[in-house]
Design a protein around this motif. Structure first.
Motif, PDB file in Angstrom:
ATOM      1  N   LEU A   1       5.284   6.939  -3.544  1.00 59.30           N
ATOM      2  CA  LEU A   1       4.825   8.140  -4.239  1.00 59.30           C
ATOM      3  C   LEU A   1       3.342   8.029  -4.595  1.00 59.30           C
ATOM      4  O   LEU A   1       2.573   8.978  -4.411  1.00 59.30           O
ATOM      5  CB  LEU A   1       5.668   8.380  -5.492  1.00 59.30           C
ATOM      6  N   VAL A   2       2.925   6.878  -5.055  1.00 61.33           N
ATOM      7  CA  VAL A   2       1.508   6.673  -5.368  1.00 61.33           C
ATOM      8  C   VAL A   2       0.671   6.804  -4.096  1.00 61.33           C
ATOM      9  O   VAL A   2      -0.393   7.435  -4.108  1.00 61.33           O
ATOM     10  CB  VAL A   2       1.274   5.311  -6.062  1.00 61.33           C
ATOM     11  N   ALA A   3       1.151   6.270  -2.991  1.00 55.40           N
ATOM     12  CA  ALA A   3       0.433   6.409  -1.711  1.00 55.40           C
ATOM     13  C   ALA A   3       0.279   7.877  -1.346  1.00 55.40           C
ATOM     14  O   ALA A   3      -0.787   8.316  -0.898  1.00 55.40           O
ATOM     15  CB  ALA A   3       1.161   5.661  -0.601  1.00 55.40           C
ATOM     16  N   TYR A   4       1.318   8.655  -1.566  1.00 59.33           N
ATOM     17  CA  TYR A   4       1.261  10.096  -1.296  1.00 59.33           C
ATOM     18  C   TYR A   4       0.271  10.788  -2.225  1.00 59.33           C
ATOM     19  O   TYR A   4      -0.551  11.608  -1.778  1.00 59.33           O
ATOM     20  CB  TYR A   4       2.643  10.731  -1.439  1.00 59.33           C
ATOM     21  N   LEU A   5       0.326  10.472  -3.496  1.00 58.55           N
ATOM     22  CA  LEU A   5      -0.588  11.113  -4.439  1.00 58.55           C
ATOM     23  C   LEU A   5      -2.041  10.781  -4.150  1.00 58.55           C
ATOM     24  O   LEU A   5      -2.921  11.610  -4.374  1.00 58.55           O
ATOM     25  CB  LEU A   5      -0.220  10.704  -5.881  1.00 58.55           C
TER      26      LEU A   5
ATOM     27  N   VAL B   1       8.320   4.352  -5.937  1.00 61.37           N
ATOM     28  CA  VAL B   1       7.128   4.482  -6.792  1.00 61.37           C
ATOM     29  C   VAL B   1       5.871   4.175  -5.980  1.00 61.37           C
ATOM     30  O   VAL B   1       4.900   4.937  -6.008  1.00 61.37           O
ATOM     31  CB  VAL B   1       7.222   3.572  -8.038  1.00 61.37           C
ATOM     32  N   ILE B   2       5.889   3.073  -5.240  1.00 66.38           N
ATOM     33  CA  ILE B   2       4.724   2.688  -4.436  1.00 66.38           C
ATOM     34  C   ILE B   2       4.430   3.749  -3.377  1.00 66.38           C
ATOM     35  O   ILE B   2       3.275   4.120  -3.153  1.00 66.38           O
ATOM     36  CB  ILE B   2       4.947   1.295  -3.811  1.00 66.38           C
TER      37      ILE B   2
ATOM     38  N   ASP C   1      -3.584   3.120  -9.489  1.00 69.13           N
ATOM     39  CA  ASP C   1      -2.298   2.676  -8.956  1.00 69.13           C
ATOM     40  C   ASP C   1      -1.465   1.994 -10.042  1.00 69.13           C
ATOM     41  O   ASP C   1      -0.283   2.298 -10.217  1.00 69.13           O
ATOM     42  CB  ASP C   1      -2.498   1.691  -7.804  1.00 69.13           C
ATOM     43  N   ALA C   2      -2.069   1.071 -10.755  1.00 66.04           N
ATOM     44  CA  ALA C   2      -1.331   0.286 -11.745  1.00 66.04           C
ATOM     45  C   ALA C   2      -0.761   1.163 -12.860  1.00 66.04           C
ATOM     46  O   ALA C   2       0.401   1.004 -13.248  1.00 66.04           O
ATOM     47  CB  ALA C   2      -2.234  -0.797 -12.327  1.00 66.04           C
ATOM     48  N   LEU C   3      -1.552   2.094 -13.375  1.00 67.17           N
ATOM     49  CA  LEU C   3      -1.076   2.943 -14.462  1.00 67.17           C
ATOM     50  C   LEU C   3       0.026   3.880 -13.974  1.00 67.17           C
ATOM     51  O   LEU C   3       1.029   4.081 -14.654  1.00 67.17           O
ATOM     52  CB  LEU C   3      -2.236   3.734 -15.081  1.00 67.17           C
ATOM     53  N   LEU C   4      -0.136   4.438 -12.781  1.00 70.54           N
ATOM     54  CA  LEU C   4       0.912   5.291 -12.221  1.00 70.54           C
ATOM     55  C   LEU C   4       2.196   4.503 -11.978  1.00 70.54           C
ATOM     56  O   LEU C   4       3.295   4.993 -12.260  1.00 70.54           O
ATOM     57  CB  LEU C   4       0.444   5.952 -10.925  1.00 70.54           C
ATOM     58  N   GLU C   5       2.061   3.279 -11.483  1.00 71.36           N
ATOM     59  CA  GLU C   5       3.238   2.444 -11.224  1.00 71.36           C
ATOM     60  C   GLU C   5       3.941   2.050 -12.517  1.00 71.36           C
ATOM     61  O   GLU C   5       5.142   1.807 -12.526  1.00 71.36           O
ATOM     62  CB  GLU C   5       2.853   1.222 -10.394  1.00 71.36           C
TER      63      GLU C   5
ATOM     64  N   GLU D   1       0.816  -1.208   0.000  1.00 70.33           N
ATOM     65  CA  GLU D   1       0.000   0.000   0.000  1.00 70.33           C
ATOM     66  C   GLU D   1       0.851   1.261   0.000  1.00 70.33           C
ATOM     67  O   GLU D   1       0.371   2.325  -0.314  1.00 70.33           O
ATOM     68  CB  GLU D   1      -0.934  -0.006   1.206  1.00 70.33           C
ATOM     69  N   GLY D   2       2.094   1.163   0.388  1.00 72.28           N
ATOM     70  CA  GLY D   2       2.990   2.305   0.386  1.00 72.28           C
ATOM     71  C   GLY D   2       2.893   3.140   1.635  1.00 72.28           C
ATOM     72  O   GLY D   2       2.013   2.971   2.470  1.00 72.28           O
TER      73      GLY D   2
END
Length: 127
Positions: free
Chosen positions: A116-120, A113-114, A83-87, A22-23
């Motif tokens: 960063l996605v959690a932050y976004l 990356v994970i 999540d998948a597209l951002l990753e 989950e990040g």
């Protein structure tokens, strides 16, 4: 008794792995510092790049008032940032979207990356 102990240890390890997947938004905020010259994630203000506030769940290339490259517009047809597209995108934007105006080389570390996605997904969780 031995079986119960093994089941408990297995459950703990599984939930620890899930937490990693989950990040960590706070760690992601640190990674996002690389992005702040061009983006913001906490206000609807476009800079050199579009605001990333609310990006997760938003259709690609749709921030009002931002002039996306033709390549990003074409790439975004029918896509939503999840999540998948951002990753997939964040490690090397230029490879995924050939012709993008974004000059950033990407976030190479998978854990970054994970995070960063959690932050976004939730910048407030970083505080």
């Amino acid at each position: 008794m031995k079986v119960h102990c093994l089941m408990i240890v297995g459950a703990l390890l599984s939930s620890a792995g899930l937490a990693y997947a989950e990040g960590d938004a706070a760690a992601g905020a640190t990674v996002f510092k690389k992005c702040t010259a061009c983006h913001t994630a906490t206000e609807p203000k476009n800079k050199v790049g579009p605001s990333l506030m609310g990006i997760v769940g938003r259709p690609v290339a749709t921030v009002e008032g931002f002039n996306y490259s033709p390549a990003m517009k074409k790439f975004g047809e029918g896509k939503v940032w999840d999540d998948a597209l951002l990753e997939e995108y964040l490690p090397n934007p230029k490879v995924l979207v050939k012709g993008t105006k974004m000059a950033f080389a990407g976030v190479k570390n998978p854990e970054d990356v994970i995070n960063l996605v959690a932050y976004l997904k939730d910048p407030a969780a970083a505080q």
